[in-house]
Scaffold this motif. Structure first.
Motif, PDB file in Angstrom:
ATOM      1  N   SER A 100       2.476   1.917  -3.299  1.00 43.81           N
ATOM      2  CA  SER A 100       1.579   2.364  -4.362  1.00 43.81           C
ATOM      3  C   SER A 100       1.181   3.827  -4.206  1.00 43.81           C
ATOM      4  O   SER A 100       0.521   4.383  -5.079  1.00 43.81           O
ATOM      5  CB  SER A 100       0.317   1.489  -4.394  1.00 43.81           C
ATOM      6  OG  SER A 100      -0.408   1.617  -3.184  1.00 43.81           O
ATOM      7  N   ARG A 101       1.579   4.449  -3.092  1.00 44.14           N
ATOM      8  CA  ARG A 101       1.289   5.870  -2.908  1.00 44.14           C
ATOM      9  C   ARG A 101       2.206   6.701  -3.798  1.00 44.14           C
ATOM     10  O   ARG A 101       3.341   6.331  -4.066  1.00 44.14           O
ATOM     11  CB  ARG A 101       1.491   6.283  -1.452  1.00 44.14           C
ATOM     12  CG  ARG A 101       0.559   5.631  -0.471  1.00 44.14           C
ATOM     13  CD  ARG A 101       0.762   6.213   0.913  1.00 44.14           C
ATOM     14  NE  ARG A 101       2.167   6.125   1.334  1.00 44.14           N
ATOM     15  CZ  ARG A 101       2.643   6.720   2.413  1.00 44.14           C
ATOM     16  NH1 ARG A 101       1.850   7.457   3.173  1.00 44.14           N
ATOM     17  NH2 ARG A 101       3.915   6.596   2.741  1.00 44.14           N
ATOM     18  N   LYS A 102       1.704   7.838  -4.220  1.00 41.79           N
ATOM     19  CA  LYS A 102       2.498   8.751  -5.032  1.00 41.79           C
ATOM     20  C   LYS A 102       2.769  10.017  -4.223  1.00 41.79           C
ATOM     21  O   LYS A 102       1.861  10.587  -3.630  1.00 41.79           O
ATOM     22  CB  LYS A 102       1.756   9.104  -6.324  1.00 41.79           C
ATOM     23  CG  LYS A 102       2.524  10.049  -7.237  1.00 41.79           C
ATOM     24  CD  LYS A 102       1.727  10.360  -8.493  1.00 41.79           C
ATOM     25  CE  LYS A 102       2.491  11.311  -9.393  1.00 41.79           C
ATOM     26  NZ  LYS A 102       1.699  11.674 -10.605  1.00 41.79           N
ATOM     27  N   TYR A 151       0.837  -1.199   0.000  1.00 41.12           N
ATOM     28  CA  TYR A 151       0.000   0.000   0.000  1.00 41.12           C
ATOM     29  C   TYR A 151       0.873   1.252   0.000  1.00 41.12           C
ATOM     30  O   TYR A 151       0.641   2.198  -0.759  1.00 41.12           O
ATOM     31  CB  TYR A 151      -0.912  -0.010   1.215  1.00 41.12           C
ATOM     32  CG  TYR A 151      -1.815   1.195   1.319  1.00 41.12           C
ATOM     33  CD1 TYR A 151      -2.988   1.259   0.584  1.00 41.12           C
ATOM     34  CD2 TYR A 151      -1.491   2.252   2.160  1.00 41.12           C
ATOM     35  CE1 TYR A 151      -3.826   2.358   0.678  1.00 41.12           C
ATOM     36  CE2 TYR A 151      -2.316   3.347   2.259  1.00 41.12           C
ATOM     37  CZ  TYR A 151      -3.481   3.385   1.523  1.00 41.12           C
ATOM     38  OH  TYR A 151      -4.292   4.479   1.619  1.00 41.12           O
ATOM     39  N   ILE A 172       0.720  13.644  -0.816  1.00 43.37           N
ATOM     40  CA  ILE A 172       0.699  12.188  -0.816  1.00 43.37           C
ATOM     41  C   ILE A 172      -0.640  11.719  -1.367  1.00 43.37           C
ATOM     42  O   ILE A 172      -1.694  11.978  -0.770  1.00 43.37           O
ATOM     43  CB  ILE A 172       0.916  11.623   0.598  1.00 43.37           C
ATOM     44  CG1 ILE A 172       2.270  12.095   1.137  1.00 43.37           C
ATOM     45  CG2 ILE A 172       0.844  10.104   0.593  1.00 43.37           C
ATOM     46  CD1 ILE A 172       2.568  11.623   2.538  1.00 43.37           C
ATOM     47  N   GLN A 216     -10.834   7.916  -2.361  1.00 48.39           N
ATOM     48  CA  GLN A 216      -9.395   8.158  -2.450  1.00 48.39           C
ATOM     49  C   GLN A 216      -9.027   9.312  -1.508  1.00 48.39           C
ATOM     50  O   GLN A 216      -9.682  10.348  -1.509  1.00 48.39           O
ATOM     51  CB  GLN A 216      -8.974   8.508  -3.876  1.00 48.39           C
ATOM     52  CG  GLN A 216      -7.482   8.757  -4.028  1.00 48.39           C
ATOM     53  CD  GLN A 216      -7.120   9.298  -5.394  1.00 48.39           C
ATOM     54  OE1 GLN A 216      -7.776  10.226  -5.888  1.00 48.39           O
ATOM     55  NE2 GLN A 216      -6.108   8.729  -6.014  1.00 48.39           N
ATOM     56  N   ASN A 220      -2.885   8.710  -2.100  1.00 52.69           N
ATOM     57  CA  ASN A 220      -3.074   7.305  -1.752  1.00 52.69           C
ATOM     58  C   ASN A 220      -3.884   6.586  -2.816  1.00 52.69           C
ATOM     59  O   ASN A 220      -4.698   7.211  -3.516  1.00 52.69           O
ATOM     60  CB  ASN A 220      -3.789   7.190  -0.401  1.00 52.69           C
ATOM     61  CG  ASN A 220      -2.936   7.702   0.737  1.00 52.69           C
ATOM     62  OD1 ASN A 220      -1.821   7.248   0.931  1.00 52.69           O
ATOM     63  ND2 ASN A 220      -3.461   8.672   1.482  1.00 52.69           N
TER      64      ASN A 220
END
Length: 255
Positions: free
Chosen positions: A20-22, A17, A45, A54, A47
């Motif tokens: 997969s965060r940007k 998880y 951030i 989201q 998610n």
């Protein structure tokens, strides 16, 4: 053994998880630093979406959440609602904005010490709205907690085209671009500062020319007010569509 397997599964899920965060570095105006020459003050951030929700967080350099954005989607992945909350340094909520994509309306709620003071509802395609203060309703022509530009007195697009000598944002790329303008409106309605946020080059000449011209058009700007009803200094953001027609001609239109 089962507990060990469960723990490993949870740790792996949490790691996946997190991976997969940007994370996007933002400037003081909360735009991507890759679009600006300003140093960054925030991290954004993003998610991954879980079911239909989201969560996006904007953190300051001390890792405090200053803005929380909750996006709601339907089964076709279309945005239905967006809730944006702003917080002070102690974590107390300052502003909550609820945007309804179906009605294209906004509800702004302003807080002090976690207590609701003022609520403002906007009408679709209009700057007018209803302000609620201590249970009473007031019709207002605009969201007075934000600086205001009177488009009936002056066109920002025309001002940008004719007098502000706007540079082309991406002259080597597509002919259609967006110019993000920021005006710092002081307590009297004057333009104290100006920035073209998505210009990577040197803004000094641009700012000098723009401010010299904008001082002649202070009558078109009005300051924001604070929760005590007093004028306050605040940034006003305007996005213009910028279309390069020829080497000598560029068209500007409101976003």
């Amino acid at each position: 053994m089962k507990k060990t397997i469960l723990l490993l599964f949870l740790l792996n899920s949490a790691f996946s998880y997190a991976q997969s965060r940007k994370i996007v570095k933002l400037t003081a105006h909360k735009i991507d630093v890759s679009l600006s020459n300003d140093k960054h003050f925030y991290n954004k951030i993003i998610n991954p979406k879980i079911d239909t929700i989201q969560i996006v967080r904007i953190l300051d350099l001390e890792n405090r959440t200053v803005e929380l954005i909750t996006n709601h989607f339907d089964e076709n992945d279309n945005l239905t609602k967006q809730v944006t909350e702003n917080f002070d340094e102690s974590g107390k909520i300052l502003i909550r904005n609820i945007y309804d994509a179906g009605s294209k309306s906004n509800q702004y709620s302003f807080f002090r010490n976690d207590s609701l003071l003022v609520q403002f509802n906007t009408f679709p395609k209009s700057s007018a709205g209803i302000k609620y203060v201590k249970g009473k309703e007031f019709m207002v022509e605009r969201n007075e907690f934000q600086p205001y530009f009177n488009h009936e007195k002056l066109s920002i697009a025309e001002l940008a085209k004719v007098t502000m000598i706007m540079p082309r944002i991406n002259p080597q790329g597509e002919s259609n671009n967006k110019a993000i303008l920021a005006f710092l409106i002081d307590e009297t309605g004057g333009v104290e500062d100006f920035k073209l946020l998505n210009n990577k080059g040197n803004n000094f000449v641009l700012k000098k020319n723009a401010l010299k011209i904008l001082q002649k058009y202070d009558y078109a700007f009005e300051p924001a007010i604070d929760l005590d009803g007093k004028p306050t200094k605040k940034w006003l953001y305007v996005t213009l569509n910028q279309k390069v027609i020829s080497n000598k001609d560029t068209f500007y239109g409101m976003n």
